[in-house]
Design a protein around this motif. Sequence first.
Motif, mmCIF file in Angstrom:
data_model
loop_
_atom_site.group_PDB
_atom_site.id
_atom_site.type_symbol
_atom_site.label_atom_id
_atom_site.label_comp_id
_atom_site.label_asym_id
_atom_site.label_seq_id
_atom_site.Cartn_x
_atom_site.Cartn_y
_atom_site.Cartn_z
ATOM 1 N N ALA A 89 31.258 34.384 30.695
ATOM 2 C CA ALA A 89 31.050 35.890 30.137
ATOM 3 C C ALA A 89 31.765 36.876 32.148
ATOM 4 O O ALA A 89 32.019 37.804 31.917
ATOM 5 C CB ALA A 89 30.046 36.982 30.057
ATOM 6 N N GLY A 90 30.902 36.800 32.904
ATOM 7 C CA GLY A 90 30.889 37.418 34.114
ATOM 8 C C GLY A 90 32.240 36.558 34.511
ATOM 9 O O GLY A 90 32.709 37.911 35.123
ATOM 10 N N LEU A 91 32.738 35.792 34.752
ATOM 11 C CA LEU A 91 34.461 35.644 35.105
ATOM 12 C C LEU A 91 35.203 35.823 34.268
ATOM 13 O O LEU A 91 36.511 36.282 35.032
ATOM 14 C CB LEU A 91 34.453 33.449 34.824
ATOM 15 C CG LEU A 91 33.482 32.508 36.130
ATOM 16 C CD1 LEU A 91 34.008 30.984 35.792
ATOM 17 C CD2 LEU A 91 34.318 33.159 37.166
ATOM 18 N N ARG A 92 35.438 36.117 32.949
ATOM 19 C CA ARG A 92 35.573 36.654 32.250
ATOM 20 C C ARG A 92 36.046 38.305 32.550
ATOM 21 O O ARG A 92 37.244 39.038 32.560
ATOM 22 C CB ARG A 92 35.600 36.594 30.462
ATOM 23 C CG ARG A 92 36.424 37.766 29.860
ATOM 24 C CD ARG A 92 36.019 37.404 28.110
ATOM 25 N NE ARG A 92 35.810 36.267 27.587
ATOM 26 C CZ ARG A 92 35.163 34.746 27.273
ATOM 27 N NH1 ARG A 92 34.122 35.756 27.405
ATOM 28 N NH2 ARG A 92 35.386 34.591 27.236
ATOM 29 N N THR A 93 34.746 38.632 32.990
ATOM 30 C CA THR A 93 34.689 40.070 33.357
ATOM 31 C C THR A 93 35.436 39.853 34.614
ATOM 32 O O THR A 93 36.652 41.537 34.873
ATOM 33 C CB THR A 93 33.743 40.572 33.354
ATOM 34 O OG1 THR A 93 32.815 40.973 32.559
ATOM 35 C CG2 THR A 93 33.273 41.973 34.343
ATOM 36 N N ALA A 98 37.002 31.825 29.981
ATOM 37 C CA ALA A 98 36.887 33.148 30.677
ATOM 38 C C ALA A 98 39.032 34.088 30.330
ATOM 39 O O ALA A 98 39.190 35.215 30.846
ATOM 40 C CB ALA A 98 36.656 32.776 32.105
ATOM 41 N N GLY A 99 39.664 33.113 30.786
ATOM 42 C CA GLY A 99 41.021 33.052 30.237
ATOM 43 C C GLY A 99 41.908 33.047 31.532
ATOM 44 O O GLY A 99 43.056 33.279 31.123
ATOM 45 N N LEU A 106 36.675 25.469 46.895
ATOM 46 C CA LEU A 106 37.345 26.984 46.684
ATOM 47 C C LEU A 106 38.038 26.961 45.444
ATOM 48 O O LEU A 106 38.812 26.630 45.240
ATOM 49 C CB LEU A 106 38.380 27.000 48.112
ATOM 50 C CG LEU A 106 39.823 27.944 47.882
ATOM 51 C CD1 LEU A 106 39.216 29.282 47.888
ATOM 52 C CD2 LEU A 106 40.359 28.449 48.771
ATOM 53 N N ILE A 107 38.025 28.075 44.353
ATOM 54 C CA ILE A 107 38.439 27.965 43.043
ATOM 55 C C ILE A 107 39.467 29.072 42.851
ATOM 56 O O ILE A 107 39.084 30.338 43.270
ATOM 57 C CB ILE A 107 37.709 27.500 42.721
ATOM 58 C CG1 ILE A 107 36.114 26.397 42.299
ATOM 59 C CG2 ILE A 107 38.020 27.739 40.864
ATOM 60 C CD1 ILE A 107 35.191 26.146 42.061
ATOM 61 N N THR A 108 40.805 28.768 42.676
ATOM 62 C CA THR A 108 41.371 29.330 42.272
ATOM 63 C C THR A 108 41.614 29.790 40.930
ATOM 64 O O THR A 108 42.414 28.928 40.064
ATOM 65 C CB THR A 108 43.056 29.767 43.621
ATOM 66 O OG1 THR A 108 43.300 28.442 43.297
ATOM 67 C CG2 THR A 108 42.629 30.365 44.922
ATOM 68 N N GLY A 109 43.010 30.979 40.734
ATOM 69 C CA GLY A 109 43.205 31.061 39.598
ATOM 70 C C GLY A 109 43.945 32.315 39.112
ATOM 71 O O GLY A 109 43.918 33.063 39.777
ATOM 72 N N ARG A 110 44.202 32.309 37.971
ATOM 73 C CA ARG A 110 45.536 33.612 37.661
ATOM 74 C C ARG A 110 45.498 34.546 36.764
ATOM 75 O O ARG A 110 45.276 34.260 35.093
ATOM 76 C CB ARG A 110 47.128 33.184 38.342
ATOM 77 C CG ARG A 110 48.177 34.382 38.302
ATOM 78 C CD ARG A 110 49.217 34.203 37.932
ATOM 79 N NE ARG A 110 49.890 32.391 36.595
ATOM 80 C CZ ARG A 110 50.155 33.211 35.795
ATOM 81 N NH1 ARG A 110 50.314 34.230 35.345
ATOM 82 N NH2 ARG A 110 50.027 31.988 35.535
ATOM 83 N N ASN A 111 45.691 35.922 36.336
ATOM 84 C CA ASN A 111 45.251 36.159 35.191
ATOM 85 C C ASN A 111 46.398 36.392 34.608
ATOM 86 O O ASN A 111 48.030 37.059 34.890
ATOM 87 C CB ASN A 111 44.522 37.932 35.648
ATOM 88 C CG ASN A 111 44.338 38.693 34.260
ATOM 89 O OD1 ASN A 111 44.094 38.278 32.369
ATOM 90 N ND2 ASN A 111 44.511 39.915 34.194
ATOM 91 N N PRO A 112 46.937 35.628 33.127
ATOM 92 C CA PRO A 112 47.770 35.163 32.690
ATOM 93 C C PRO A 112 48.984 37.180 32.744
ATOM 94 O O PRO A 112 47.480 38.420 31.986
ATOM 95 C CB PRO A 112 47.492 34.524 31.602
ATOM 96 C CG PRO A 112 46.857 33.611 31.771
ATOM 97 C CD PRO A 112 45.532 34.588 32.596
ATOM 98 N N ARG A 113 49.623 37.325 32.138
ATOM 99 C CA ARG A 113 50.566 38.192 32.141
ATOM 100 C C ARG A 113 49.862 38.697 30.306
ATOM 101 O O ARG A 113 49.991 40.408 29.766
ATOM 102 C CB ARG A 113 51.831 38.222 31.961
ATOM 103 C CG ARG A 113 51.971 38.079 34.127
ATOM 104 C CD ARG A 113 53.698 39.014 34.226
ATOM 105 N NE ARG A 113 53.876 38.452 35.645
ATOM 106 C CZ ARG A 113 54.069 38.857 36.255
ATOM 107 N NH1 ARG A 113 52.977 40.323 35.984
ATOM 108 N NH2 ARG A 113 53.694 39.655 37.988
#
Length: 297
Positions: free
Chosen positions: A140-144, A210-211, A287-294
């Motif tokens: 939930a926190g990561l999704r926020t 989290a998406g 170090l963890i990276t990600g992107r919010n899909p469009r």
Amino acid sequence: MNTHVKQINVEQANALVQFWNQTLAPKFVKYRHIIEGGLSRHSEAVMPLLDVRAGDHALDVGCGFGDTAIELVGRVGTNGKVLGVDCCDAFLDIARSRSEKMFLPNLRFENRDAERDLVEAEYDFVFARFGTMFFTNPVAGLRTMRRALKPGGRMAHIVWRQREDNPWLSDARDVVRRFLPPPGPDAQTCGPGPFSMADEKVTRMQMEAAGFADIEFRRIDAKVNVGRDVEDAVNFQLAVGPAGETYREAGALGETRRAEIEAALSKLFEGVIEREGGLWMDSSSWLITGRNPRSAS
């Protein structure tokens, strides 16, 4: 999720925020020279790797004393802006009073619970240094955090790797538990704990749930400062972290055995080579990276 479960989650989150402010924050402020200065090498290793761009609107989650937010301002430049958020007023008071802050009109600090209280689709980049591990509900926190990003926005967070890769925390805990029992199921804690996101497979699943898309893990090895000298290191370990939690929860028993515990911890830290004005030990993080899909909701 039904209303009853939601209420329990809110109560747990509120209790955790209260515990941080009343119990942990004063200890962290007392040992700021270790909490902030001790993590400097992780920041130095990570900052050049972050996909932060000039003009970005960036968010620093769990900004603590404000040092990483200030570094982010240097990356976004005068056309960008940075907001640092934390749930601890004592941390924010220090962040707002830093001399560097006076010359950075595009930097703000606010008291927010990052698990529940972030504006949606506001930021180009979201960052957290050793904060997401303490989310009461990691997904939930990561999704926020993901929803706080604009479509296509980037996220990076740093978390500790396995215990065996971080003797600066695990060795002291093991020493203390030779004298005291581990905290019980009803113990007051800082949250899931510093190693709650150490497992790459589990944390990747949390990020996916989290998406986030384009998730990557990169190992960072660096020395951390654990104290100015042996006495400082011993007192720090008995105040915060897994060793400190064990000592705090033991109550009167811990006080009774403190002299023995201090002697054992002193022996541990006497084996650490002093350099650069303090004691430095091995540590390892992701170090963890990600992107919010469009197309994300």
